[in-house]
Write a protein that holds these residues in place. Structure first.
Motif, PDB file in Angstrom:
ATOM      1  N   MET A   1       0.848  -1.171   0.000  1.00 28.04           N
ATOM      2  CA  MET A   1       0.000   0.000   0.000  1.00 28.04           C
ATOM      3  C   MET A   1       0.898   1.240   0.000  1.00 28.04           C
ATOM      4  SD  MET A   1      -2.840   1.097   2.878  1.00 28.04           S
ATOM      5  CE  MET A   1      -1.719   1.742   4.105  1.00 28.04           C
ATOM      6  N   ILE A   2       0.500   2.261  -0.749  1.00 25.23           N
ATOM      7  CA  ILE A   2       1.181   3.547  -0.730  1.00 25.23           C
ATOM      8  C   ILE A   2       0.433   4.437   0.264  1.00 25.23           C
ATOM      9  CG2 ILE A   2       1.883   5.559  -2.094  1.00 25.23           C
ATOM     10  CD1 ILE A   2       3.145   2.879  -2.984  1.00 25.23           C
ATOM     11  N   PHE A   3       1.134   4.932   1.280  1.00 22.82           N
ATOM     12  CA  PHE A   3       0.535   5.810   2.282  1.00 22.82           C
ATOM     13  C   PHE A   3       1.104   7.208   2.102  1.00 22.82           C
ATOM     14  CE2 PHE A   3       0.820   7.949   6.410  1.00 22.82           C
ATOM     15  CZ  PHE A   3      -0.530   8.018   6.723  1.00 22.82           C
ATOM     16  N   ILE A   4       0.232   8.203   2.069  1.00 27.82           N
ATOM     17  CA  ILE A   4       0.644   9.578   1.840  1.00 27.82           C
ATOM     18  C   ILE A   4      -0.024  10.481   2.878  1.00 27.82           C
ATOM     19  CG2 ILE A   4       0.660  11.486   0.171  1.00 27.82           C
ATOM     20  CD1 ILE A   4       0.214   9.194  -1.989  1.00 27.82           C
ATOM     21  N   ALA A   5       0.758  11.361   3.461  1.00 26.74           N
ATOM     22  CA  ALA A   5       0.241  12.406   4.352  1.00 26.74           C
ATOM     23  C   ALA A   5       0.712  13.739   3.782  1.00 26.74           C
ATOM     24  CB  ALA A   5       0.755  12.212   5.775  1.00 26.74           C
ATOM     25  N   VAL A   6      -0.226  14.673   3.618  1.00 24.28           N
ATOM     26  CA  VAL A   6       0.115  15.978   3.060  1.00 24.28           C
ATOM     27  C   VAL A   6      -0.482  17.071   3.938  1.00 24.28           C
ATOM     28  CG1 VAL A   6       0.096  17.460   1.016  1.00 24.28           C
ATOM     29  CG2 VAL A   6      -0.102  14.972   0.731  1.00 24.28           C
ATOM     30  N   LYS A   7       0.328  18.079   4.250  1.00 21.56           N
ATOM     31  CA  LYS A   7      -0.167  19.261   4.956  1.00 21.56           C
ATOM     32  C   LYS A   7      -0.307  20.387   3.940  1.00 21.56           C
ATOM     33  CE  LYS A   7       1.329  18.633   9.689  1.00 21.56           C
ATOM     34  NZ  LYS A   7       1.959  19.331  10.824  1.00 21.56           N
ATOM     35  N   PHE A   8      -1.533  20.909   3.814  1.00 23.30           N
ATOM     36  CA  PHE A   8      -1.839  21.993   2.894  1.00 23.30           C
ATOM     37  C   PHE A   8      -2.040  23.290   3.671  1.00 23.30           C
ATOM     38  CE2 PHE A   8      -3.108  18.263   0.525  1.00 23.30           C
ATOM     39  CZ  PHE A   8      -2.854  18.572  -0.801  1.00 23.30           C
ATOM     40  N   PRO A   9      -1.066  24.210   3.656  1.00 22.28           N
ATOM     41  CA  PRO A   9      -1.273  25.517   4.284  1.00 22.28           C
ATOM     42  C   PRO A   9      -2.123  26.378   3.344  1.00 22.28           C
ATOM     43  CG  PRO A   9       0.948  25.355   3.394  1.00 22.28           C
ATOM     44  CD  PRO A   9       0.283  24.052   3.137  1.00 22.28           C
ATOM     45  N   VAL A  10      -3.229  26.857   3.859  1.00 22.16           N
ATOM     46  CA  VAL A  10      -4.202  27.580   3.041  1.00 22.16           C
ATOM     47  C   VAL A  10      -4.216  29.055   3.433  1.00 22.16           C
ATOM     48  CG1 VAL A  10      -6.675  27.712   2.469  1.00 22.16           C
ATOM     49  CG2 VAL A  10      -5.568  25.482   2.762  1.00 22.16           C
ATOM     50  N   ARG A  11      -4.403  29.911   2.450  1.00 18.28           N
ATOM     51  CA  ARG A  11      -4.491  31.348   2.730  1.00 18.28           C
ATOM     52  C   ARG A  11      -5.630  31.569   3.732  1.00 18.28           C
ATOM     53  NH1 ARG A  11      -1.882  34.227  -1.782  1.00 18.28           N
ATOM     54  NH2 ARG A  11      -1.307  32.629  -3.289  1.00 18.28           N
ATOM     55  N   PRO A  12      -5.392  32.315   4.795  1.00 16.47           N
ATOM     56  CA  PRO A  12      -6.413  32.492   5.837  1.00 16.47           C
ATOM     57  C   PRO A  12      -7.772  32.928   5.299  1.00 16.47           C
ATOM     58  CG  PRO A  12      -4.342  33.414   6.568  1.00 16.47           C
ATOM     59  CD  PRO A  12      -4.153  33.024   5.122  1.00 16.47           C
ATOM     60  N   GLU A  13      -7.781  33.797   4.323  1.00 10.34           N
ATOM     61  CA  GLU A  13      -9.052  34.276   3.767  1.00 10.34           C
ATOM     62  C   GLU A  13      -9.771  33.222   2.923  1.00 10.34           C
ATOM     63  OE1 GLU A  13      -5.864  35.555   0.765  1.00 10.34           O
ATOM     64  OE2 GLU A  13      -6.008  35.393   2.948  1.00 10.34           O
ATOM     65  N   ARG A  14      -9.116  32.084   2.636  1.00 12.47           N
ATOM     66  CA  ARG A  14      -9.721  31.006   1.845  1.00 12.47           C
ATOM     67  C   ARG A  14      -9.977  29.750   2.670  1.00 12.47           C
ATOM     68  NH1 ARG A  14      -9.148  31.850  -3.754  1.00 12.47           N
ATOM     69  NH2 ARG A  14     -10.991  30.511  -3.782  1.00 12.47           N
ATOM     70  N   SER A  15      -9.491  29.747   3.907  1.00 12.54           N
ATOM     71  CA  SER A  15      -9.559  28.558   4.747  1.00 12.54           C
ATOM     72  C   SER A  15     -10.983  28.046   4.972  1.00 12.54           C
ATOM     73  CB  SER A  15      -8.891  28.853   6.089  1.00 12.54           C
ATOM     74  OG  SER A  15      -8.840  27.705   6.890  1.00 12.54           O
ATOM     75  N   ALA A  16     -11.919  28.939   5.198  1.00 12.97           N
ATOM     76  CA  ALA A  16     -13.298  28.522   5.483  1.00 12.97           C
ATOM     77  C   ALA A  16     -13.933  27.784   4.315  1.00 12.97           C
ATOM     78  CB  ALA A  16     -14.139  29.741   5.859  1.00 12.97           C
ATOM     79  N   GLU A  17     -13.463  28.020   3.107  1.00  8.13           N
ATOM     80  CA  GLU A  17     -14.055  27.382   1.931  1.00  8.13           C
ATOM     81  C   GLU A  17     -13.274  26.161   1.435  1.00  8.13           C
ATOM     82  OE1 GLU A  17     -13.858  29.785  -1.781  1.00  8.13           O
ATOM     83  OE2 GLU A  17     -12.421  31.033  -0.699  1.00  8.13           O
ATOM     84  N   TRP A  18     -12.154  25.825   2.071  1.00 13.68           N
ATOM     85  CA  TRP A  18     -11.285  24.745   1.592  1.00 13.68           C
ATOM     86  C   TRP A  18     -12.041  23.430   1.366  1.00 13.68           C
ATOM     87  CZ3 TRP A  18      -6.827  24.214  -0.766  1.00 13.68           C
ATOM     88  CH2 TRP A  18      -6.230  22.951  -0.822  1.00 13.68           C
ATOM     89  N   GLU A  54      -4.016   9.805   2.825  1.00 14.17           N
ATOM     90  CA  GLU A  54      -4.532   9.049   1.689  1.00 14.17           C
ATOM     91  C   GLU A  54      -3.707   7.793   1.497  1.00 14.17           C
ATOM     92  OE1 GLU A  54      -3.793  11.023  -2.199  1.00 14.17           O
ATOM     93  OE2 GLU A  54      -2.704  12.520  -1.042  1.00 14.17           O
ATOM     94  N   ALA A  55      -4.339   6.787   0.903  1.00 11.53           N
ATOM     95  CA  ALA A  55      -3.625   5.549   0.614  1.00 11.53           C
ATOM     96  C   ALA A  55      -4.176   4.953  -0.673  1.00 11.53           C
ATOM     97  CB  ALA A  55      -3.772   4.558   1.756  1.00 11.53           C
ATOM     98  N   PHE A  56      -3.279   4.291  -1.383  1.00 12.26           N
ATOM     99  CA  PHE A  56      -3.627   3.616  -2.625  1.00 12.26           C
ATOM    100  C   PHE A  56      -3.116   2.191  -2.554  1.00 12.26           C
ATOM    101  CE2 PHE A  56      -3.511   8.102  -3.366  1.00 12.26           C
ATOM    102  CZ  PHE A  56      -4.700   8.312  -4.048  1.00 12.26           C
ATOM    103  N   ALA A  57      -3.805   1.284  -3.206  1.00 12.53           N
ATOM    104  CA  ALA A  57      -3.509  -0.142  -3.104  1.00 12.53           C
ATOM    105  C   ALA A  57      -2.054  -0.465  -3.440  1.00 12.53           C
ATOM    106  CB  ALA A  57      -4.447  -0.941  -4.006  1.00 12.53           C
ATOM    107  N   ASP A  58      -1.504   0.234  -4.428  1.00 15.18           N
ATOM    108  CA  ASP A  58      -0.129  -0.031  -4.859  1.00 15.18           C
ATOM    109  C   ASP A  58       0.370   1.139  -5.699  1.00 15.18           C
ATOM    110  OD1 ASP A  58      -1.377  -0.357  -7.400  1.00 15.18           O
ATOM    111  OD2 ASP A  58      -1.519  -2.525  -7.108  1.00 15.18           O
ATOM    112  N   GLY A  59       1.588   1.009  -6.182  1.00 12.06           N
ATOM    113  CA  GLY A  59       2.186   2.069  -6.978  1.00 12.06           C
ATOM    114  C   GLY A  59       1.414   2.379  -8.247  1.00 12.06           C
TER     115      GLY A  59
END
Length: 108
Positions: A1-18, A54-59
């Motif tokens: 399994m491919i395991f992925i963790a991503v941190k998305f920093p969002v512009r404060p004025e757009r955060s509520a709509e992310w 997120e995770a995917f079954a394989d490459g």
């Protein structure tokens, strides 16, 4: 399994709509045959940062995801909404999904 963790920093004025902005991307990714999970949360320590696990079954499934139309569409609009380059962890995991935590169980 491919395991992925991503941190998305969002512009404060757009955060509520992310979450509304990523709704179609999220639904399309969850519908991919090789998707194991695709889950968003908001950081409790970094204001306006969203965390994607997120995770995917394989490459091959991961490759199909990155080559999908919905991935390309998301990558096209996200630069206008993020405040910095997202940070990522991407690993091959020798499992096929979530397993139980051996050190903790609910009290009876």
């Amino acid at each position: 399994m491919i395991f992925i963790a991503v941190k998305f920093p969002v512009r404060p004025e757009r955060s509520a709509e992310w979450m509304d902005l990523v709704a179609d991307f999220t639904a399309a990714t969850r519908a991919e045959p090789g998707n194991v999970f695709f889950e968003w949360s908001k950081s409790v320590e970094e204001p306006d940062t969203f965390v994607l696990l997120e995770a995917f079954a394989d490459g091959e499934a991961g490759k199909a995801h990155v080559e999908s139309e919905h991935f390309a569409a998301a990558m096209a609009w996200m630069p206008q909404v993020i405040s910095a380059t997202p940070r990522i962890i991407n690993v091959d995991a020798p499992v096929d999904g979530w397993g139980p935590m051996g050190e903790l169980s609910p009290a009876e």
